[in-house]
Design a protein around this motif. Structure first.
Motif, PDB file in Angstrom:
ATOM      1  N   ASP A   1       0.834  -1.201   0.000  1.00  0.00           N
ATOM      2  CA  ASP A   1       0.000   0.000   0.000  1.00  0.00           C
ATOM      3  C   ASP A   1       0.874   1.258   0.000  1.00  0.00           C
ATOM      4  O   ASP A   1       2.069   1.202   0.270  1.00  0.00           O
ATOM      5  N   ASP A   2       0.262   2.373  -0.330  1.00  0.00           N
ATOM      6  CA  ASP A   2       0.997   3.637  -0.439  1.00  0.00           C
ATOM      7  C   ASP A   2       1.667   4.040   0.868  1.00  0.00           C
ATOM      8  O   ASP A   2       2.769   4.592   0.864  1.00  0.00           O
ATOM      9  N   ASP A   3       1.017   3.756   2.005  1.00  0.00           N
ATOM     10  CA  ASP A   3       1.615   4.100   3.300  1.00  0.00           C
ATOM     11  C   ASP A   3       2.918   3.328   3.518  1.00  0.00           C
ATOM     12  O   ASP A   3       3.898   3.888   4.010  1.00  0.00           O
TER      13      ASP A   3
ATOM     14  N   GLN B   1       6.603   4.915   3.847  1.00  0.00           N
ATOM     15  CA  GLN B   1       7.438   4.634   5.008  1.00  0.00           C
ATOM     16  C   GLN B   1       8.823   4.151   4.568  1.00  0.00           C
ATOM     17  O   GLN B   1       9.832   4.567   5.137  1.00  0.00           O
ATOM     18  N   LEU B   2       8.900   3.318   3.552  1.00  0.00           N
ATOM     19  CA  LEU B   2      10.191   2.855   3.040  1.00  0.00           C
ATOM     20  C   LEU B   2      11.001   4.020   2.472  1.00  0.00           C
ATOM     21  O   LEU B   2      12.213   4.094   2.670  1.00  0.00           O
ATOM     22  N   ARG B   3      10.337   4.951   1.789  1.00  0.00           N
ATOM     23  CA  ARG B   3      11.027   6.138   1.268  1.00  0.00           C
ATOM     24  C   ARG B   3      11.567   6.997   2.413  1.00  0.00           C
ATOM     25  O   ARG B   3      12.671   7.531   2.332  1.00  0.00           O
TER      26      ARG B   3
END
Length: 149
Positions: free
Chosen positions: A129-131, A135-137
């Motif tokens: 998912d986008d979240d 978070q990884l970014r």
């Protein structure tokens, strides 16, 4: 214990960084299996970014991929020699070169992007998912910031 259980245990005990490294290495191995493509460790990644972004320079690539200017120059030379990329002098800074894909480079970049998308779909990255991606970014950005402190 079956081999499948062994693998599951191995991954469950790996650190986050080891997992990311393992995924990255397997992506590289997958890329090498593709017979009519180029080295995805360097040239392919660079070609995709040159294709996607206008006015990208050699320095931009070095910053983007945390690589030395020499590593980038060597890879770009290969891309140029193979007719995938051309360099043009920046009108605003005569010491800087702007990179652009050629027609052949565009065709190859599109194939490489499709390969990447297929791999991401096969391993499930496309289902994050986008979240989680955000978070990884944030983690990636923070890992660079810590180096600058």
């Amino acid at each position: 214990m079956t081999k499948e259980n062994d693998k599951s245990d191995k991954f469950e005990s790996m650190s986050f960084i080891a997992l990311i490294h393992h995924i990255s290495k397997n992506k590289l191995k997958y890329s090498i299996k593709n017979p009519n493509r180029i080295d995805m460790v360097h040239e392919g990644r660079y070609l995709i970014q040159i294709y996607k972004k206008e006015n990208l320079s050699q320095d931009d690539l070095a910053d983007m991929f945390c690589q030395s200017k020499g590593t980038i120059a060597k890879a770009l030379r290969k891309l140029e020699d193979n007719g995938y990329v051309e360099r043009k002098i920046d009108e605003n800074n005569r010491r800087k070169y702007i990179l652009k894909t050629t027609k052949d480079g565009e065709k190859l970049a599109i194939l490489l992007i499709k390969d990447l998308e297929e791999w991401e779909k096969n391993v499930g990255i496309d289902r994050l998912d986008d979240d989680t991606k955000d978070q990884l970014r944030r983690i990636a950005r923070k890992s660079e910031e810590i180096l600058e402190e």
